[in-house]
Motif scaffolding. Structure first.
Motif, PDB file in Angstrom:
ATOM      1  N   HIS A  42       0.832  -1.200   0.000  1.00 39.05           N
ATOM      2  CA  HIS A  42       0.000   0.000   0.000  1.00 39.05           C
ATOM      3  C   HIS A  42       0.869   1.254   0.000  1.00 39.05           C
ATOM      4  CE1 HIS A  42      -3.222  -2.737   1.306  1.00 39.05           C
ATOM      5  NE2 HIS A  42      -2.320  -3.215   2.152  1.00 39.05           N
ATOM      6  N   ARG A  44       0.468   5.583   0.838  1.00 38.67           N
ATOM      7  CA  ARG A  44      -0.363   6.350   1.778  1.00 38.67           C
ATOM      8  C   ARG A  44      -1.025   7.576   1.178  1.00 38.67           C
ATOM      9  NH1 ARG A  44       1.593   8.281   7.801  1.00 38.67           N
ATOM     10  NH2 ARG A  44      -0.494   8.683   8.632  1.00 38.67           N
ATOM     11  N   ALA A  71      -1.817  -3.693   6.073  1.00 41.71           N
ATOM     12  CA  ALA A  71      -2.685  -2.655   6.638  1.00 41.71           C
ATOM     13  C   ALA A  71      -2.290  -2.258   8.044  1.00 41.71           C
ATOM     14  CB  ALA A  71      -4.132  -3.139   6.628  1.00 41.71           C
ATOM     15  N   LEU A 388     -11.668  -0.458   5.328  1.00 39.87           N
ATOM     16  CA  LEU A 388     -10.664   0.606   5.312  1.00 39.87           C
ATOM     17  C   LEU A 388     -10.153   0.915   6.712  1.00 39.87           C
ATOM     18  CD1 LEU A 388     -12.083   3.191   2.751  1.00 39.87           C
ATOM     19  CD2 LEU A 388     -10.362   1.428   2.388  1.00 39.87           C
ATOM     20  N   ALA A 392      -7.841   6.184   5.896  1.00 35.10           N
ATOM     21  CA  ALA A 392      -7.854   5.825   4.473  1.00 35.10           C
ATOM     22  C   ALA A 392      -8.999   6.535   3.762  1.00 35.10           C
ATOM     23  CB  ALA A 392      -7.973   4.320   4.314  1.00 35.10           C
ATOM     24  N   SER A 393      -8.846   6.665   2.446  1.00 37.75           N
ATOM     25  CA  SER A 393      -9.832   7.361   1.623  1.00 37.75           C
ATOM     26  C   SER A 393     -10.622   6.346   0.805  1.00 37.75           C
ATOM     27  CB  SER A 393      -9.124   8.346   0.692  1.00 37.75           C
ATOM     28  OG  SER A 393     -10.006   8.842  -0.288  1.00 37.75           O
ATOM     29  N   SER A 415      -7.047   6.774  -4.130  1.00 38.51           N
ATOM     30  CA  SER A 415      -7.832   6.446  -2.950  1.00 38.51           C
ATOM     31  C   SER A 415      -7.394   5.069  -2.468  1.00 38.51           C
ATOM     32  CB  SER A 415      -9.331   6.506  -3.258  1.00 38.51           C
ATOM     33  OG  SER A 415      -9.657   5.667  -4.352  1.00 38.51           O
ATOM     34  N   ASP A 416      -8.156   4.452  -1.570  1.00 40.38           N
ATOM     35  CA  ASP A 416      -7.645   3.268  -0.873  1.00 40.38           C
ATOM     36  C   ASP A 416      -8.582   2.072  -0.872  1.00 40.38           C
ATOM     37  OD1 ASP A 416      -5.252   4.657  -0.021  1.00 40.38           O
ATOM     38  OD2 ASP A 416      -6.536   5.759   1.367  1.00 40.38           O
ATOM     39  N   TYR A 422      -9.361  -3.018   1.448  1.00 38.37           N
ATOM     40  CA  TYR A 422      -8.335  -1.980   1.533  1.00 38.37           C
ATOM     41  C   TYR A 422      -7.219  -2.283   0.541  1.00 38.37           C
ATOM     42  CZ  TYR A 422      -4.331   0.601   3.483  1.00 38.37           C
ATOM     43  OH  TYR A 422      -3.237   1.406   3.658  1.00 38.37           O
ATOM     44  N   GLY A 424      -4.467   0.380  -0.633  1.00 34.82           N
ATOM     45  CA  GLY A 424      -3.989   1.747  -0.601  1.00 34.82           C
ATOM     46  C   GLY A 424      -3.222   2.137  -1.846  1.00 34.82           C
ATOM     47  N   ARG A 425      -3.873   2.920  -2.675  1.00 35.46           N
ATOM     48  CA  ARG A 425      -3.280   3.552  -3.854  1.00 35.46           C
ATOM     49  C   ARG A 425      -2.892   2.578  -4.979  1.00 35.46           C
ATOM     50  NH1 ARG A 425      -5.208   7.388  -0.549  1.00 35.46           N
ATOM     51  NH2 ARG A 425      -4.495   9.459  -1.147  1.00 35.46           N
TER      52      ARG A 425
END
Length: 644
Positions: A42, A44, A71, A388, A392-393, A415-416, A422, A424-425
């Motif tokens: 992931h 951030r 995570a 998430l 996280a977004s 976003s994530d 989840y 992340g990016r």
């Protein structure tokens, strides 16, 4: 979705030789799993913009500044570029290059290198402006590789053979004047002086740049998209084709659909976001943003063009509108077109910022059939839900990259969440756990049986050899009660069923049919509830299109239809015909290249059908198969052909 040259949001028929239309035929495809792999690491912040792979190592570039393995792991600062093992997800502790700007593009170069393009000025403390080749194990600079730009940005890189195509906002490359485009030797970084194609004069009084490029798999054609109005002094607005077969030259191809501004030209200076060729090099797709402005311009849309088409004013073979939401990336892999962005629907030309008639829910990621642009039944959704972690977004504006690696489809976003998990990016949809999409069509046999509704839940099964009828047999089919227009596709029939309480009083249903028994029916798709299928007076399906006649109209119409998901196209098109009174048609079937049809006078006729012809049907070539007879009057919409 979908636009034809003659309608709002349809699929545009592209003229070809002698006025013929391009009618792509659906082909077998392989979809990746909709469940993202669990082992990917992931990032951030920022976004992931690029991937490359060398052996089992995946390289990830973007504008992020921190990364972590899981995570719950602590964040580690690693700006703009890192690597991990694709089988374990373990982040490399030896590939640790230091860049002072974002990475936009990555290429696994010849001789074991990773070529990096972006907005940096220095790499590992050494001046390397926007282009550099790195050792994939250590991240050290490959000093012998001499590629450089003068500033601005490198936005995209594409490798074909030993040729590396470079696109961006630059005026010089390796000390040689090049505006937005160049070609270098991938092994050495040396400039290729034979490639002299320049993109100039930006839209709306802005500086020009090239945003996205792709080279056809056969190496013959380069498609260029971005903020320019001239290519080598020739008018080409946002998009152009370059012939690579000899000395590179601009192809006689242009489209006015990228000239007009979309919703806010000060924001969407250009709206061509990404381009990709199909595997056979004969077509390419374009993903756009832009907001309002469609269908006059291809804003917020996915479109397909044919590579061999020539001339000005080109329109797309098909168009899939999102309904005012951005597409930021596209990929063509294994017979599927994938797209990412911040869209909420596909097949949505009939509304803006809401789901209109025909809209199919697809949140930020989707897959479509290259033949007709219709969504496939693949819907992971760009969301993380309760999975998430804190901070996280769940949603962002962009999916900058979708890329087919050796083991699946990699995605980078800002976003994530993806697939209710989840990620992340970045993440990856694996090939393992995916499925094959096999095109469904009617049988190509010329001999079989016509099926005609003679009473509610009763049909006459009539042998038919393409020219004459045999002796009918009456068969009770209680599951076919309330039937209207019917057509067979593979092992099933689709049919209009009278259903009280529905929006239109009718519903598109499916029943399996083995030649003896019509099975219990089920609704084809809730996404079709808006459509009054009960108004059809005859219909047949072939090669991704549903052709039909309808009450109160004198035309042969069609919509795209995708059996993988049973989604009905949102736009109606009129097929060009001559010499036919379509308003009198009652019941149709496609049989070995001909339309077999009944009429209000009870007569059964047949007429040749060629969807690629300037006139797909010519009425003067119709012939009578049978006049009406006692108990067998061909004036019923509920008619279909089956080989059984």
């Amino acid at each position: 979705m979908l636009t034809l040259a003659v309608g709002v949001a349809a699929v545009a028929a592209v003229p070809g030789p002698a006025g013929a239309a391009v009618v792509p035929v659906p082909a077998p495809a392989t979809l990746v799993s909709a469940d993202p792999a669990d082992q990917t690491p992931h990032a951030r912040d920022g976004e992931t913009r690029a991937f490359a792979q060398v052996g089992n190592t995946v390289f990830v570039g973007g504008s992020f500044t921190q990364i972590r393995r899981t995570a719950t792991a602590a964040w580690t600062t690693q700006r703009y570029l890192f690597a991990y093992d694709r089988t374990t997800g373990q982040i490399s502790t030896t590939f640790l290059p230091v860049l002072d700007g974002a990475v936009n593009a990555l290429i696994a170069g010849p001789g074991g290198t990773v070529i990096v393009g972006g907005t940096f000025r220095n790499v590992n403390g050494v001046a390397r402006r926007n282009l550099v080749a790195l050792d994939p194990s250590t991240g050290a600079i490959v000093d012998s590789w001499v590629g450089r730009s003068d500033g601005g940005t490198v936005r995209d890189l594409v490798l074909h053979g030993d040729d590396l195509y470079v696109a961006g906002a630059f005026n010089w490359l390796n000390g040689t004047a090049h505006s937005g485009l160049a070609r270098i030797d991938a092994a050495t970084g040396e400039i290729d002086s034979t490639f002299d194609v320049n993109a100039t004069v930006g839209r709306h009084d802005t500086s020009s740049y090239v945003w996205t490029i792709d080279v056809s798999p056969d190496g013959n054609t380069l498609v260029v998209g971005g903020n320019f109005t001239l290519l080598n002094g020739l008018p080409r607005n946002q998009i152009a084709l370059v012939d690579l077969t000899g000395t590179p030259s601009v192809i006689d191809w242009s489209s006015e659909k990228f000239v007009a501004p979309c919703g806010a030209p000060e924001t969407f200076v250009h709206y061509v976001q990404d381009v990709r060729f199909g595997a056979d090099s004969s077509w390419f797709v374009v993903g756009t943003n832009g907001g309002s402005g469609w269908p006059a311009a291809y804003c917020d849309a996915l479109v397909r063009f044919e590579t061999a088409d020539r001339g000005t004013g080109k329109v797309a073979t098909w168009v899939n509108y999102t309904g005012n939401d951005t597409i930021t990336s596209v990929e063509v892999a294994d017979g599927v077109v994938y797209l990412g962005g911040h869209f909420r629907w596909l097949n949505n030309p009939n509304a803006s910022d809401r789901a209109g008639n025909g809209a199919v829910d697809r949140l930020g990621i989707g897959a479509v059939n290259p033949a007709n642009g219709m969504p496939l039944n693949w819907n992971p959704r760009r969301a993380g839900g309760s999975a998430l972690p804190s901070g996280a977004s769940n949603w962002g504006s962009s999916v900058p990259v979708i890329w087919r690696g050796s083991d699946g489809l990699y995605f980078g976003h800002n976003s994530d969440g993806m697939g209710n998990e989840y990620h992340g990016r970045l993440g990856m949809f694996p090939l393992a756990g995916g499925r094959t999409v096999t095109p469904r069509n009617p049988s190509t046999a010329a001999t079989g049986n016509l099926h005609l509704r003679t009473a509610d839940g009763v049909l006459a099964k009539v042998p038919f050899d393409g020219a004459a009828l045999g002796t009918p047999a009456t068969v009770n089919q209680p599951n076919w009660t309330g039937a209207g227009a019917t057509w067979q596709v593979s092992d099933r029939i689709y049919w209009s069923r009278t259903v009280s309480g529905t929006t239109t009083g009718s519903r598109l249903d499916i029943s399996l049919y083995n030649g003896t028994t019509i099975g219990a029916s089920w609704e084809a798709s809730g996404y079709n509830a808006w459509y009054n299928v009960g108004a059809l007076t005859g219909a047949f399906f072939v090669d991704g299109r549903l052709y039909y006649t309808r009450t109160g109209a004198n035309g042969l119409y069609y919509r795209y239809f995708e059996p993988d998901g049973n989604y009905l196209g949102a736009t109606e098109f009129t097929a060009p015909t001559t010499g036919m009174t379509w308003s009198s048609v009652r019941g149709m079937a496609w049989v070995a290249g001909k339309i077999v049809y009944g009429a209000t006078d009870g007569t059964l006729r047949t007429v040749p059908f060629d969807p690629t012809a300037a006139q797909v049907v010519t009425g003067s070539t119709a012939t009578v198969v049978a006049a009406p007879s006692t108990g067998l009057t061909w004036s019923q919409p509920a008619m279909f052909f089956s080989v059984q």
